[in-house]
Design an enzyme around this catalytic site. Structure first.
Site: not given
Ligand code: U2P
Length: 283
Positions: A53, A83, A141, A145
Site C-alpha cells: 500500500q 498490506h 491478515e 489469508h
C-alpha cells in the site's frame, strides 16, 4: 394432520425453501462482488499476490492518531508498506479464513520490529478477524489469508517470513527509480510507464489499484514456487476495482506532511499531545 396444520406445514416449507434460495442468491452475489470463494470447498490456491500500500494516498484520510497507526509517525512514510500476502485463484476469487488457527503474536516475536516498520496498520481501529474476533492488522491478515497459504506457508512464522522475504527481494521503490519514476509530490506519471518500470525489473505484470487517480496499492504476483508471474489485470479480476479503483491514464504517488500538520486540526494535536505527552502536563 388437519387442513390448518397441513397449510401451516406447507407455508413453513415454502418459507424454508425461499430462505435457502435467498441465501444462495445472496452468497453468489456476495462472492461476485467481493471475490471471496464462498459456498464451496476452498481448494488450494493458485498463486500469491503481495499487496503493497502507498501511505501517501491512505494517510491523509486519518482523522485521529494513535500509536499503532503507521500514518502517525513523526517521519511520514515515503515507501510502499505491506498490506498482505494473499493466496488467490486464477478466476479472480480467493479463499479466506481456511483453518481455525488463531493469531498468536508469540509465534512471530522475532519479526515484530521488522513488521512494525514495514507492515504497519495505516488505521487506528483494530481489525476484524476470522477466529479471534478483533485484533491487530497482522491477526486479520494471518487468519484471513495466512491460513489459506498452505502448502507454501504452513504456519504463522512461515507466512510472515515469506511475505517479508518477497518484500525485501523485490523492492518496488528501486524498480520505479531504475525505470525513471522518481517520486515527487503532485507529479503525474503515465500509468503505462509505472507498469513498464515494474514489469521490466520484476519480469511480470503488477496490478495497480487507485483511489481518485492516486496509487493506493501495487500488487506483485508469484507462482507457488515464489517466482514472479503476471497478476490479473483489474478487469480480469472479479474484484470490483474496475470502476471505482481502476487507475486513469495518468496517476500520482502523493507524499504527505506529518499528520498533525497535514490535517491541521487542533483535535489531532490535542489527542496526540494528551496520549503521548500527557505525563509532561501532569508533572
Ligand atoms: O480489494 C478490497 C479488499 O479485498 C480483499 N482482497 C482483494 C484482492 C485479493 O486478491 N484478495 C483479497 O483478499 C482485501 O481484503 P483485506 O485483506 O484487506 O481484508 C482487500 O483489501
Amino acid at each position: 394432520m388437519g387442513t390448518t396444520t397441513k397449510a401451516a406445514a406447507a407455508a413453513r416449507c415454502l418459507l424454508a425453501i425461499w430462505a435457502l434460495v435467498a441465501a444462495d442468491l445472496w452468497g453468489a452475489a456476495f462472492a461476485r462482488a467481493h471475490g471471496v470463494a464462498v459456498g464451496r470447498e476452498q481448494r488450494e490456491f493458485d498463486y500469491f499476490a503481495l499487496s503493497l500500500q502507498w501511505p501517501g494516498t491512505i494517510c491523509p484520510s486519518t482523522r485521529h492518531c494513535c500509536a499503532v497507526n503507521g500514518c502517525c509517525r513523526s517521519e511520514p512514510l515515503q515507501t510502499f508498506t505491506i498490506h498482505g500476502l494473499w493466496p488467490d485463484y486464477d478466476d479472480g476469487t480467493w479463499p479466506s479464513c481456511c483453518r481455525h488457527t488463531n493469531f498468536e503474536m508469540d509465534k512471530i516475536l522475532p519479526l515484530k520490529p521488522t513488521l512494525d516498520k514495514y507492515w504497519p496498520s495505516l488505521y487506528c481501529s483494530s481489525s476484524s478477524t476470522c477466529f479471534s474476533g478483533k485484533g491487530p492488522f497482522w491477526a486479520h491478515e494471518w487468519e484471513k489469508h495466512g491460513t489459506c497459504s498452505s502448502p507454501v506457508a504452513k504456519d504463522e512464522l512461515e507466512y510472515f517470513s515469506t511475505a517479508l522475504d518477497l518484500y525485501f527481494k523485490y523492492n518496488v521503490m528501486e524498480m520505479l527509480a531504475n525505470g525513471g519514476i522518481h517520486i515527487s509530490n503532485g507529479k503525474k506519471y503515465a500509468l503505462t510507464d509505472v507498469i513498464d518500470a515494474v514489469k521490466c525489473a520484476f519480469g511480470a505484470l503488477p496490478q495497480i489499484v487507485c483511489k481518485k487517480g492516486s496509487v493506493q496499492e501495487l500488487r506483485l504476483c508469484f507462482n507457488k514456487d515464489l517466482k514472479p508471474r503476471d497478476c490479473l489485470t483489474t478487469t480480469d479480476s472479479n474484484e470490483n476495482v474496475s470502476k471505482k479503483n481502476s487507475c486513469p491514464r495518468y496517476i500520482t504517488l502523493p507524499t504527505y506532511d506529518p499528520l498533525v500538520l497535514a490535517n491541521s486540526t487542533r483535535e489531532i494535536i490535542t489527542q496526540v499531545e494528551s496520549e503521548v505527552y500527557g505525563y509532561l502536563y501532569t508533572a
